[in-house]
Design a protein around this motif. Structure first.
Motif, PDB file in Angstrom:
ATOM      1  N   ASP A  83       0.836  -1.194   0.000  1.00 52.12           N
ATOM      2  CA  ASP A  83       0.000   0.000   0.000  1.00 52.12           C
ATOM      3  C   ASP A  83       0.879   1.255   0.000  1.00 52.12           C
ATOM      4  OD1 ASP A  83      -2.567   1.191   0.022  1.00 52.12           O
ATOM      5  OD2 ASP A  83      -2.394   1.563   2.172  1.00 52.12           O
ATOM      6  N   ASN A  84       2.182   1.057   0.172  1.00 51.31           N
ATOM      7  CA  ASN A  84       3.167   2.140   0.119  1.00 51.31           C
ATOM      8  C   ASN A  84       4.227   1.788  -0.937  1.00 51.31           C
ATOM      9  OD1 ASN A  84       4.670   4.411   0.705  1.00 51.31           O
ATOM     10  ND2 ASN A  84       5.520   3.608   2.600  1.00 51.31           N
ATOM     11  N   TYR A  85       3.770   1.226  -2.023  1.00 57.09           N
ATOM     12  CA  TYR A  85       4.625   0.688  -3.083  1.00 57.09           C
ATOM     13  C   TYR A  85       5.649   1.701  -3.601  1.00 57.09           C
ATOM     14  CZ  TYR A  85       5.796  -1.643  -7.490  1.00 57.09           C
ATOM     15  OH  TYR A  85       6.455  -2.232  -8.532  1.00 57.09           O
ATOM     16  N   HIS A  86       5.225   2.954  -3.780  1.00 56.69           N
ATOM     17  CA  HIS A  86       6.102   3.961  -4.391  1.00 56.69           C
ATOM     18  C   HIS A  86       7.270   4.363  -3.485  1.00 56.69           C
ATOM     19  CE1 HIS A  86       3.573   4.233  -7.860  1.00 56.69           C
ATOM     20  NE2 HIS A  86       2.525   4.406  -7.089  1.00 56.69           N
ATOM     21  N   ASN A  87       7.214   4.008  -2.212  1.00 57.94           N
ATOM     22  CA  ASN A  87       8.346   4.238  -1.315  1.00 57.94           C
ATOM     23  C   ASN A  87       9.071   2.939  -0.974  1.00 57.94           C
ATOM     24  OD1 ASN A  87       8.305   7.147  -0.768  1.00 57.94           O
ATOM     25  ND2 ASN A  87       6.277   6.722   0.026  1.00 57.94           N
ATOM     26  N   VAL A  88       8.348   1.838  -0.941  1.00 57.07           N
ATOM     27  CA  VAL A  88       8.961   0.547  -0.629  1.00 57.07           C
ATOM     28  C   VAL A  88       9.870   0.094  -1.775  1.00 57.07           C
ATOM     29  CG1 VAL A  88       8.492  -1.914  -0.245  1.00 57.07           C
ATOM     30  CG2 VAL A  88       7.192  -0.183   1.005  1.00 57.07           C
ATOM     31  N   LEU A  89       9.450   0.266  -3.010  1.00 58.80           N
ATOM     32  CA  LEU A  89      10.251  -0.190  -4.149  1.00 58.80           C
ATOM     33  C   LEU A  89      11.631   0.478  -4.204  1.00 58.80           C
ATOM     34  CD1 LEU A  89      10.410  -2.075  -6.571  1.00 58.80           C
ATOM     35  CD2 LEU A  89       9.343  -0.272  -7.937  1.00 58.80           C
ATOM     36  N   PRO A  90      11.746   1.806  -4.085  1.00 62.54           N
ATOM     37  CA  PRO A  90      13.087   2.402  -4.068  1.00 62.54           C
ATOM     38  C   PRO A  90      13.921   1.935  -2.869  1.00 62.54           C
ATOM     39  CG  PRO A  90      11.438   4.114  -4.418  1.00 62.54           C
ATOM     40  CD  PRO A  90      10.707   2.846  -4.115  1.00 62.54           C
ATOM     41  N   ALA A  91      13.268   1.701  -1.734  1.00 62.20           N
ATOM     42  CA  ALA A  91      13.997   1.195  -0.568  1.00 62.20           C
ATOM     43  C   ALA A  91      14.538  -0.210  -0.853  1.00 62.20           C
ATOM     44  CB  ALA A  91      13.089   1.184   0.661  1.00 62.20           C
ATOM     45  N   LEU A  92      13.728  -1.044  -1.488  1.00 61.08           N
ATOM     46  CA  LEU A  92      14.191  -2.389  -1.854  1.00 61.08           C
ATOM     47  C   LEU A  92      15.369  -2.322  -2.818  1.00 61.08           C
ATOM     48  CD1 LEU A  92      10.761  -4.188  -2.373  1.00 61.08           C
ATOM     49  CD2 LEU A  92      12.467  -4.732  -0.623  1.00 61.08           C
ATOM     50  N   ARG A  93      15.289  -1.425  -3.778  1.00 64.01           N
ATOM     51  CA  ARG A  93      16.394  -1.275  -4.748  1.00 64.01           C
ATOM     52  C   ARG A  93      17.677  -0.833  -4.047  1.00 64.01           C
ATOM     53  NH1 ARG A  93      12.517   1.245  -9.262  1.00 64.01           N
ATOM     54  NH2 ARG A  93      11.985  -0.704 -10.290  1.00 64.01           N
ATOM     55  N   ALA A  94      17.561   0.071  -3.095  1.00 64.48           N
ATOM     56  CA  ALA A  94      18.744   0.533  -2.353  1.00 64.48           C
ATOM     57  C   ALA A  94      19.311  -0.586  -1.484  1.00 64.48           C
ATOM     58  CB  ALA A  94      18.383   1.737  -1.492  1.00 64.48           C
ATOM     59  N   MET A  95      18.440  -1.391  -0.900  1.00 69.32           N
ATOM     60  CA  MET A  95      18.901  -2.485  -0.046  1.00 69.32           C
ATOM     61  C   MET A  95      19.708  -3.512  -0.820  1.00 69.32           C
ATOM     62  SD  MET A  95      15.609  -3.214   2.325  1.00 69.32           S
ATOM     63  CE  MET A  95      14.934  -1.950   3.386  1.00 69.32           C
ATOM     64  N   THR A  96      19.347  -3.729  -2.082  1.00 65.03           N
ATOM     65  CA  THR A  96      20.037  -4.740  -2.883  1.00 65.03           C
ATOM     66  C   THR A  96      21.156  -4.166  -3.753  1.00 65.03           C
ATOM     67  OG1 THR A  96      18.356  -4.552  -4.621  1.00 65.03           O
ATOM     68  CG2 THR A  96      18.021  -6.265  -2.949  1.00 65.03           C
ATOM     69  N   ASP A  97      21.273  -2.859  -3.790  1.00 63.57           N
ATOM     70  CA  ASP A  97      22.328  -2.203  -4.579  1.00 63.57           C
ATOM     71  C   ASP A  97      23.686  -2.481  -3.932  1.00 63.57           C
ATOM     72  OD1 ASP A  97      24.147  -0.412  -5.764  1.00 63.57           O
ATOM     73  OD2 ASP A  97      22.670   1.190  -5.909  1.00 63.57           O
ATOM     74  N   VAL A  98      24.606  -3.065  -4.696  1.00 65.00           N
ATOM     75  CA  VAL A  98      25.923  -3.428  -4.155  1.00 65.00           C
ATOM     76  C   VAL A  98      26.733  -2.204  -3.721  1.00 65.00           C
ATOM     77  CG1 VAL A  98      26.061  -5.632  -5.366  1.00 65.00           C
ATOM     78  CG2 VAL A  98      26.955  -3.575  -6.459  1.00 65.00           C
ATOM     79  N   LYS A  99      26.406  -1.037  -4.239  1.00 68.22           N
ATOM     80  CA  LYS A  99      27.116   0.177  -3.838  1.00 68.22           C
ATOM     81  C   LYS A  99      26.487   0.828  -2.595  1.00 68.22           C
ATOM     82  CE  LYS A  99      28.868   1.178  -8.410  1.00 68.22           C
ATOM     83  NZ  LYS A  99      28.891   2.107  -9.526  1.00 68.22           N
ATOM     84  N   ARG A 100      25.385   0.282  -2.149  1.00 65.33           N
ATOM     85  CA  ARG A 100      24.728   0.849  -0.958  1.00 65.33           C
ATOM     86  C   ARG A 100      24.718  -0.191   0.159  1.00 65.33           C
ATOM     87  NH1 ARG A 100      19.732   4.317  -2.877  1.00 65.33           N
ATOM     88  NH2 ARG A 100      20.078   5.393  -0.934  1.00 65.33           N
ATOM     89  N   PHE A 101      23.669  -0.982   0.272  1.00 63.31           N
ATOM     90  CA  PHE A 101      23.601  -1.962   1.359  1.00 63.31           C
ATOM     91  C   PHE A 101      24.036  -3.356   0.920  1.00 63.31           C
ATOM     92  CE2 PHE A 101      20.760   1.416   2.730  1.00 63.31           C
ATOM     93  CZ  PHE A 101      21.169   1.601   4.045  1.00 63.31           C
TER      94      PHE A 101
END
Length: 96
Positions: free
Chosen positions: A62-80
């Motif tokens: 229900d908060n897809y537009h904020n959860v999706l970028p957070a998921l991308r950042a979590m899996t980004d090798v240059k971030r988390f």
């Protein structure tokens, strides 16, 4: 559970106390990531954080537009750099 993505919830599930609050607001992706950053900072060096579960207060999709970028950042090798297989998004069945 590491991540809460909303304050309250509008789903109204009878088994969930959060549903009685109603939705008070969505967390921004940065606020979601701040929780992960804090959790990582308190983990002992010999026990690093490896798993993230979007569960608890609120409905992640229900908060897809904020959860999706957070998921991308979590899996980004240059971030988390978390492994996607170690992240779970629990939902009551919302289709974004």
């Amino acid at each position: 559970c590491v991540c809460v993505c909303q304050v309250g919830c509008k789903m109204g599930c009878k088994f969930c106390a959060t549903g009685t609050m109603g939705l008070r607001g969505n967390l921004m992706s940065g606020e979601i990531l701040e929780q992960l950053y804090w959790a990582i900072s308190v983990c002992p060096p010999d026990q690093p954080l490896r798993n993230v579960v979007f569960m608890g207060m609120g409905e992640p999709l229900d908060n897809y537009h904020n959860v999706l970028p957070a998921l991308r950042a979590m899996t980004d090798v240059k971030r988390f750099g978390l492994a996607p297989a170690r992240i779970t998004v629990s939902t009551v069945g919302v289709i974004p």
